[in-house]
Design a protein around this motif. Structure first.
Motif, PDB file in Angstrom:
ATOM      1  N   ASP A  88     -17.548   7.237 -25.703  1.00  0.00           N
ATOM      2  CA  ASP A  88     -17.126   6.201 -26.658  1.00  0.00           C
ATOM      3  C   ASP A  88     -17.350   6.604 -28.109  1.00  0.00           C
ATOM      4  OD1 ASP A  88     -16.358   4.557 -24.569  1.00  0.00           O
ATOM      5  OD2 ASP A  88     -18.264   3.456 -24.515  1.00  0.00           O
ATOM      6  N   VAL A  89     -18.217   7.569 -28.346  1.00  0.00           N
ATOM      7  CA  VAL A  89     -18.554   7.914 -29.734  1.00  0.00           C
ATOM      8  C   VAL A  89     -18.360   9.403 -30.025  1.00  0.00           C
ATOM      9  CG1 VAL A  89     -20.157   5.989 -30.030  1.00  0.00           C
ATOM     10  CG2 VAL A  89     -21.001   8.186 -29.158  1.00  0.00           C
ATOM     11  N   THR A  90     -17.733  10.124 -29.104  1.00  0.00           N
ATOM     12  CA  THR A  90     -17.480  11.551 -29.314  1.00  0.00           C
ATOM     13  C   THR A  90     -16.061  11.905 -28.918  1.00  0.00           C
ATOM     14  OG1 THR A  90     -18.244  12.180 -27.108  1.00  0.00           O
ATOM     15  CG2 THR A  90     -19.908  12.149 -28.874  1.00  0.00           C
ATOM     16  N   PHE A  91     -15.622  13.054 -29.423  1.00  0.00           N
ATOM     17  CA  PHE A  91     -14.323  13.610 -29.041  1.00  0.00           C
ATOM     18  C   PHE A  91     -14.538  14.695 -27.978  1.00  0.00           C
ATOM     19  CE2 PHE A  91     -13.922  12.537 -33.632  1.00  0.00           C
ATOM     20  CZ  PHE A  91     -12.991  11.517 -33.514  1.00  0.00           C
ATOM     21  N   PRO A  92     -13.569  14.923 -27.102  1.00  0.00           N
ATOM     22  CA  PRO A  92     -13.705  16.003 -26.117  1.00  0.00           C
ATOM     23  C   PRO A  92     -13.868  17.358 -26.810  1.00  0.00           C
ATOM     24  CG  PRO A  92     -11.868  14.559 -25.567  1.00  0.00           C
ATOM     25  CD  PRO A  92     -12.310  14.184 -26.951  1.00  0.00           C
ATOM     26  N   PRO A  93     -14.569  18.296 -26.191  1.00  0.00           N
ATOM     27  CA  PRO A  93     -14.691  19.637 -26.779  1.00  0.00           C
ATOM     28  C   PRO A  93     -13.330  20.331 -26.829  1.00  0.00           C
ATOM     29  CG  PRO A  93     -15.516  19.627 -24.533  1.00  0.00           C
ATOM     30  CD  PRO A  93     -15.244  18.196 -24.898  1.00  0.00           C
ATOM     31  N   LYS A  94     -13.234  21.353 -27.670  1.00  0.00           N
ATOM     32  CA  LYS A  94     -11.993  22.106 -27.754  1.00  0.00           C
ATOM     33  C   LYS A  94     -11.692  22.754 -26.401  1.00  0.00           C
ATOM     34  CE  LYS A  94     -12.402  23.261 -32.674  1.00  0.00           C
ATOM     35  NZ  LYS A  94     -12.513  24.373 -33.665  1.00  0.00           N
ATOM     36  N   PRO A  95     -10.419  22.854 -26.038  1.00  0.00           N
ATOM     37  CA  PRO A  95     -10.067  23.491 -24.763  1.00  0.00           C
ATOM     38  C   PRO A  95     -10.580  24.928 -24.697  1.00  0.00           C
ATOM     39  CG  PRO A  95      -8.170  22.371 -25.712  1.00  0.00           C
ATOM     40  CD  PRO A  95      -9.231  22.386 -26.766  1.00  0.00           C
ATOM     41  N   THR A  96     -11.081  25.325 -23.543  1.00  0.00           N
ATOM     42  CA  THR A  96     -11.551  26.696 -23.378  1.00  0.00           C
ATOM     43  C   THR A  96     -10.371  27.625 -23.119  1.00  0.00           C
ATOM     44  OG1 THR A  96     -11.900  26.346 -21.017  1.00  0.00           O
ATOM     45  CG2 THR A  96     -13.775  25.956 -22.482  1.00  0.00           C
ATOM     46  N   LYS A  97     -10.585  28.919 -23.361  1.00  0.00           N
ATOM     47  CA  LYS A  97      -9.551  29.921 -23.153  1.00  0.00           C
ATOM     48  C   LYS A  97     -10.057  31.004 -22.215  1.00  0.00           C
ATOM     49  CE  LYS A  97      -7.464  29.075 -27.688  1.00  0.00           C
ATOM     50  NZ  LYS A  97      -7.084  29.668 -29.002  1.00  0.00           N
ATOM     51  N   SER A  98      -9.127  31.760 -21.668  1.00  0.00           N
ATOM     52  CA  SER A  98      -9.500  32.785 -20.695  1.00  0.00           C
ATOM     53  C   SER A  98      -8.552  33.977 -20.779  1.00  0.00           C
ATOM     54  CB  SER A  98      -9.483  32.208 -19.276  1.00  0.00           C
ATOM     55  OG  SER A  98      -8.214  31.650 -18.981  1.00  0.00           O
ATOM     56  N   PRO A 114     -11.453  51.679  -4.305  1.00  0.00           N
ATOM     57  CA  PRO A 114     -11.922  50.340  -4.679  1.00  0.00           C
ATOM     58  C   PRO A 114     -11.736  50.067  -6.166  1.00  0.00           C
ATOM     59  CG  PRO A 114     -13.461  51.346  -3.164  1.00  0.00           C
ATOM     60  CD  PRO A 114     -12.453  52.413  -3.504  1.00  0.00           C
ATOM     61  N   THR A 115     -11.084  48.964  -6.477  1.00  0.00           N
ATOM     62  CA  THR A 115     -10.728  48.616  -7.851  1.00  0.00           C
ATOM     63  C   THR A 115     -10.915  47.130  -8.070  1.00  0.00           C
ATOM     64  OG1 THR A 115      -9.075  50.402  -7.845  1.00  0.00           O
ATOM     65  CG2 THR A 115      -8.884  48.748  -9.580  1.00  0.00           C
ATOM     66  N   GLN A 116     -11.462  46.806  -9.232  1.00  0.00           N
ATOM     67  CA  GLN A 116     -11.762  45.416  -9.557  1.00  0.00           C
ATOM     68  C   GLN A 116     -11.005  44.952 -10.797  1.00  0.00           C
ATOM     69  OE1 GLN A 116     -13.921  44.857  -6.338  1.00  0.00           O
ATOM     70  NE2 GLN A 116     -14.041  43.236  -7.881  1.00  0.00           N
ATOM     71  N   GLY A 117     -10.559  43.708 -10.756  1.00  0.00           N
ATOM     72  CA  GLY A 117     -10.039  43.049 -11.943  1.00  0.00           C
ATOM     73  C   GLY A 117     -11.143  42.200 -12.549  1.00  0.00           C
ATOM     74  N   TYR A 118     -10.911  41.726 -13.761  1.00  0.00           N
ATOM     75  CA  TYR A 118     -11.923  40.906 -14.437  1.00  0.00           C
ATOM     76  C   TYR A 118     -11.264  39.732 -15.148  1.00  0.00           C
ATOM     77  CZ  TYR A 118     -15.065  44.835 -13.630  1.00  0.00           C
ATOM     78  OH  TYR A 118     -15.817  45.820 -13.031  1.00  0.00           O
ATOM     79  N   ARG A 119     -11.999  38.616 -15.158  1.00  0.00           N
ATOM     80  CA  ARG A 119     -11.559  37.431 -15.894  1.00  0.00           C
ATOM     81  C   ARG A 119     -12.706  36.985 -16.799  1.00  0.00           C
ATOM     82  NH1 ARG A 119      -8.301  32.066 -13.972  1.00  0.00           N
ATOM     83  NH2 ARG A 119      -8.697  30.790 -15.818  1.00  0.00           N
ATOM     84  N   ILE A 120     -12.410  36.837 -18.083  1.00  0.00           N
ATOM     85  CA  ILE A 120     -13.395  36.404 -19.067  1.00  0.00           C
ATOM     86  C   ILE A 120     -13.061  34.984 -19.489  1.00  0.00           C
ATOM     87  CG2 ILE A 120     -14.422  36.873 -21.323  1.00  0.00           C
ATOM     88  CD1 ILE A 120     -13.502  39.809 -20.960  1.00  0.00           C
ATOM     89  N   ASN A 121     -13.987  34.074 -19.267  1.00  0.00           N
ATOM     90  CA  ASN A 121     -13.788  32.661 -19.583  1.00  0.00           C
ATOM     91  C   ASN A 121     -14.748  32.187 -20.654  1.00  0.00           C
ATOM     92  OD1 ASN A 121     -11.927  32.314 -17.387  1.00  0.00           O
ATOM     93  ND2 ASN A 121     -13.648  32.072 -15.987  1.00  0.00           N
ATOM     94  N   GLU A 122     -14.235  31.426 -21.603  1.00  0.00           N
ATOM     95  CA  GLU A 122     -15.123  30.680 -22.490  1.00  0.00           C
ATOM     96  C   GLU A 122     -15.725  29.520 -21.715  1.00  0.00           C
ATOM     97  OE1 GLU A 122     -13.153  30.957 -26.922  1.00  0.00           O
ATOM     98  OE2 GLU A 122     -12.386  29.457 -25.533  1.00  0.00           O
ATOM     99  N   LYS A 123     -16.959  29.155 -22.060  1.00  0.00           N
ATOM    100  CA  LYS A 123     -17.549  27.936 -21.509  1.00  0.00           C
ATOM    101  C   LYS A 123     -17.275  26.785 -22.474  1.00  0.00           C
ATOM    102  CE  LYS A 123     -21.295  29.718 -18.657  1.00  0.00           C
ATOM    103  NZ  LYS A 123     -22.768  29.690 -18.421  1.00  0.00           N
TER     104      LYS A 123
END
Length: 303
Positions: A196-206, A145-154
């Protein structure tokens, strides 16, 4: 904030003078994560100036020695240096017994809490989450049994468009709600929409880690669109039969997974000690996928 991967060991099965066995240090949003812990990992961490006392999470892919034989030594050193903070260890069922039996037989006393999160075979789940990051696991295809992992920014908060906000004339007390994505209504009944008064957040990375595994297309959905993918490439294509027998991958197969998953960049690793140079691994992979990297131990990659 930074999101980096330090390759501590990129070899397979046995350490050599140029490549240690599998281990990586990930710094994501000021979270310190170790992936696998082959023999001599703590020496590699010292050599490459990685501060292991700050580790918060250790992710173990599987229980073959070249991925776990450095774990007891690392934990022991942490205790000797006075660590008090708890640490989380995630890995397949058996990792707790493996580690605690070594401590029991050697007379070791664990001076800080270890929180184990053991994974049943073929688990696909969230294994760690806080306000800034999340870590997901998914099954690979190996002899055990072996697992991979994914790390995501929120996603972070939105950025304030000061000029647009000032034109609304509403109180600055509404700013936190607006950058959190909420629309607001002021005391006079004026509706101000966040967009209307904000910019989108920076793109997340993974970042996704896939080692050890045979060629296994079912992982494609789990790693879809990652910014940086690490995939084992133990063998060259001419040893594809051997790769299949041992449930490992070739450089060509790793590149195929990267292409199909729409990864942005690919790091190859877990190289068999039979190869003195990895030039052919790179050539085989680049024939399929453009952005391929052959790491040296100690190399740091920005996600």
């Amino acid at each position: 904030m930074s999101f980096t991967v330090t390759i501590l060991g990129s070899g397979a099965a046995v350490p050599t003078l140029s490549r240690g066995t599998t281990s990586q240090f990930v710094n994501c949003q000021q979270r310190s994560i170790l992936i696998d812990c082959g023999e001599g990992t703590q020496i590699q961490m010292r050599k490459f100036k990685v501060k292991f006392q700050g580790l918060q999470v250790i992710l173990i892919s599987h229980l073959h020695g070249d991925h776990i034989f450095g774990l007891a030594g690392l934990i022991s050193t942490m205790q000797l240096l006075g660590r008090k903070e708890a640490i989380t260890i995630v890995g397949p069922i058996g990792i707790k017994e493996f580690l605690l039996n070594q401590f029991k037989i050697s007379g070791y006393y664990n001076g800080f809490p270890i929180e184990f999160h053991e994974l049943a075979p073929n688990t696909e789940a969230m294994v760690y989450e806080d306000k800034c990051i999340e870590i997901k696991t998914f099954p690979l295809s190996h002899r055990i049994p072996t697992q991979g992992y994914r790390i995501n920014e929120k996603p972070g908060k939105r950025g304030l468009d000061k000029e647009a906000f000032d034109e609304t004339g509403i109180s600055t007390s509404y700013i936190q709600k607006l950058i959190s994505g909420e629309d607001v209504i002021d005391n006079e009944g004026t509706i101000v929409k966040s967009e209307d008064v904000t910019f989108p957040p920076k793109p997340t990375k993974s970042y996704a880690f896939c080692s050890d595994t045979a060629y296994h297309p079912p992982i494609i959905n789990a790693i879809k669109g990652v910014n940086l993918l690490y995939h084992e490439a133990t063998f060259l294509d001419k040893e594809s039969e051997r790769a299949s027998e041992t449930f490992h991958s070739t450089a060509k197969q790793a590149a195929t997974i990267a292409l199909k998953s729409e990864a942005k960049r690919l790091i190859l690793g877990h190289f068999s000690a039979r190869y003195k140079t990895m030039e052919l691994h790179k050539e085989e992979a680049e024939a399929i996928f453009e952005k391929v990297f052959i790491p040296e131990d100690g190399e740091v990659f920005n996600v």
